[in-house]
Design a protein around this motif. Structure first.
Motif, mmCIF file in Angstrom:
data_model
loop_
_atom_site.group_PDB
_atom_site.id
_atom_site.type_symbol
_atom_site.label_atom_id
_atom_site.label_comp_id
_atom_site.label_asym_id
_atom_site.label_seq_id
_atom_site.Cartn_x
_atom_site.Cartn_y
_atom_site.Cartn_z
ATOM 1 N N LEU A 1 -18.468 1.756 4.296
ATOM 2 C CA LEU A 1 -18.936 0.370 4.227
ATOM 3 C C LEU A 1 -20.437 0.269 4.001
ATOM 4 N N LYS A 2 -21.223 1.050 4.715
ATOM 5 C CA LYS A 2 -22.685 0.973 4.561
ATOM 6 C C LYS A 2 -23.111 1.238 3.124
ATOM 7 N N LYS A 3 -22.539 2.261 2.522
ATOM 8 C CA LYS A 3 -22.885 2.602 1.133
ATOM 9 C C LYS A 3 -22.488 1.465 0.199
ATOM 10 N N THR A 4 -21.327 0.900 0.410
ATOM 11 C CA THR A 4 -20.852 -0.170 -0.455
ATOM 12 C C THR A 4 -21.727 -1.406 -0.335
ATOM 13 N N ILE A 5 -22.089 -1.762 0.885
ATOM 14 C CA ILE A 5 -22.913 -2.955 1.103
ATOM 15 C C ILE A 5 -24.243 -2.849 0.377
ATOM 16 N N LYS A 6 -24.806 -1.659 0.322
ATOM 17 C CA LYS A 6 -26.095 -1.461 -0.356
ATOM 18 C C LYS A 6 -26.026 -1.819 -1.842
ATOM 19 N N SER A 7 -24.836 -1.727 -2.431
ATOM 20 C CA SER A 7 -24.714 -1.981 -3.866
ATOM 21 C C SER A 7 -24.314 -3.420 -4.196
ATOM 22 N N LEU A 8 -24.151 -4.266 -3.173
ATOM 23 C CA LEU A 8 -23.717 -5.645 -3.412
ATOM 24 C C LEU A 8 -24.889 -6.556 -3.731
ATOM 25 N N SER A 9 -24.627 -7.563 -4.556
ATOM 26 C CA SER A 9 -25.653 -8.567 -4.839
ATOM 27 C C SER A 9 -25.749 -9.514 -3.653
ATOM 28 N N PRO A 10 -26.885 -10.202 -3.501
ATOM 29 C CA PRO A 10 -27.070 -11.070 -2.332
ATOM 30 C C PRO A 10 -26.034 -12.186 -2.188
ATOM 31 N N GLY A 11 -25.515 -12.712 -3.266
ATOM 32 C CA GLY A 11 -24.589 -13.839 -3.171
ATOM 33 C C GLY A 11 -23.119 -13.475 -3.209
ATOM 34 N N VAL A 12 -22.790 -12.212 -3.132
ATOM 35 C CA VAL A 12 -21.402 -11.785 -3.266
ATOM 36 C C VAL A 12 -20.544 -12.314 -2.114
ATOM 37 N N GLN A 13 -19.288 -12.601 -2.439
ATOM 38 C CA GLN A 13 -18.329 -12.946 -1.394
ATOM 39 C C GLN A 13 -17.651 -11.652 -0.970
ATOM 40 N N LEU A 14 -17.783 -11.304 0.310
ATOM 41 C CA LEU A 14 -17.175 -10.089 0.841
ATOM 42 C C LEU A 14 -15.985 -10.451 1.703
ATOM 43 N N ILE A 15 -14.891 -9.780 1.431
ATOM 44 C CA ILE A 15 -13.718 -9.856 2.294
ATOM 45 C C ILE A 15 -13.546 -8.453 2.845
ATOM 46 N N LEU A 16 -13.600 -8.332 4.145
ATOM 47 C CA LEU A 16 -13.550 -7.026 4.801
ATOM 48 C C LEU A 16 -12.226 -6.861 5.521
ATOM 49 N N VAL A 17 -11.557 -5.742 5.223
ATOM 50 C CA VAL A 17 -10.270 -5.432 5.843
ATOM 51 C C VAL A 17 -10.407 -4.076 6.532
ATOM 52 N N THR A 18 -10.268 -4.061 7.856
ATOM 53 C CA THR A 18 -10.331 -2.793 8.572
ATOM 54 C C THR A 18 -8.921 -2.264 8.785
ATOM 55 N N VAL A 19 -8.813 -0.937 8.807
ATOM 56 C CA VAL A 19 -7.521 -0.284 9.031
ATOM 57 C C VAL A 19 -7.744 0.785 10.094
ATOM 58 N N GLY A 20 -7.008 0.672 11.188
ATOM 59 C CA GLY A 20 -7.180 1.637 12.265
ATOM 60 C C GLY A 20 -5.905 1.859 13.050
ATOM 61 N N LEU A 21 -5.982 2.779 13.969
ATOM 62 C CA LEU A 21 -4.830 3.148 14.786
ATOM 63 C C LEU A 21 -4.536 2.119 15.874
ATOM 64 N N ALA A 22 -5.571 1.480 16.396
ATOM 65 C CA ALA A 22 -5.403 0.565 17.526
ATOM 66 C C ALA A 22 -4.606 -0.672 17.127
ATOM 67 N N ASP A 23 -3.912 -1.224 18.097
ATOM 68 C CA ASP A 23 -3.098 -2.419 17.916
ATOM 69 C C ASP A 23 -3.992 -3.614 17.608
#
Length: 174
Positions: free
Chosen positions: A58-80
Motif C-alpha cells: 500500500l505505501k508504495k502504491t500511495i506514493k504513485s497516486l495523484s492528489p485527487g485520485v479516488q481510492l477504494i481500499l480493500v483489506t484481506v486478512g485471516l481475522a474475522d
C-alpha cells in the motif's frame, strides 16, 4: 474514467479477490509490483493482504497516486471481519499507512482471506510461530477474536475466501 485494480498479495488470496473483481467489472487488475503509472488514474481500487499490521504494497502504491485520485481500499486478512474489534485494529493500521487527507476520501472494505502454513516463507512462518507462542497461553478472557483465530488455525490450511463478499464493492464500482 481511467481506473485500475491494484493488489498486494504474497500467497494468492488477495490476488484471487482482485482478479474476481476485475472479471466482474472489466477493470484491469495488476500486482502493485508491476503496476503502470497510476498518476493519471481517476480511481484506484487497492486490494491488500494484511501482514504484520500493514497492508502489503500500500505505501508504495500511495506514493504513485495523484492528489485527487479516488481510492477504494480493500483489506484481506485471516481475522474475522464481522468482529468490530478486528475492524478497529485494521483501521488503526491503515491510519499509519495512508495520509489523513487521502484517508478521509477513501472507501474501505474488509474481506476475509486464508492461510496455508505450508506455503509461508521463512519470515512469515517465523513471525506467525512467534506470535502463536506468545498468545497460546493467554487465558481465554484475555484473548480477542484475532488471537483466537490465530490459535485455532495455527499450522493449518484454512480458506475463508467468499467471492460473494465482493458484491458491495462491485456495486460501488458500478
Amino acid at each position: 474514467m481511467k481506473r485500475w485494480i491494484v493488489y498486494g498479495s504474497e500467497y494468492g488470496t488477495t490476488r484471487r479477490y482482485a482478479e474476481a473483481c476485475s472479471a466482474r467489472t472489466g477493470i484491469p487488475a495488476v500486482d502493485y509490483r508491476s503496476a503502470p503509472d497510476l498518476g493519471s488514474c481517476d480511481q484506484v481500487i487497492y486490494f491488500g493482504g494484511l501482514y504484520a499490521g500493514g497492508v502489503c504494497g500500500l505505501k508504495k502504491t500511495i506514493k504513485s497516486l495523484s492528489p485527487g485520485v479516488q481510492l477504494i481500499l480493500v483489506t484481506v486478512g485471516l481475522a474475522d471481519v464481522s468482529d468490530p474489534e478486528n475492524i478497529r485494529s485494521i483501521r488503526a493500521s491503515i491510519q499509519k499507512q495512508v495520509p489523513a487527507e487521502l484517508l478521509r476520501r477513501t472507501q474501505i472494505f474488509h474481506l476475509r482471506g486464508g492461510i496455508d502454513y505450508s506455503r509461508l516463507g521463512f519470515k512469515h512462518k517465523t513471525m506467525m510461530t512467534l506470535l502463536y507462542n506468545k498468545v497460546k497461553n493467554l487465558p481465554p478472557e484475555k484473548r480477542n477474536a484475532e488471537t483466537q483465530a490465530l490459535i485455532d488455525t495455527f499450522n493449518q490450511k484454512v480458506d475463508f475466501v467468499d467471492l460473494n463478499a465482493l458484491d458491495p464493492i462491485v456495486e460501488v464500482l458500478g
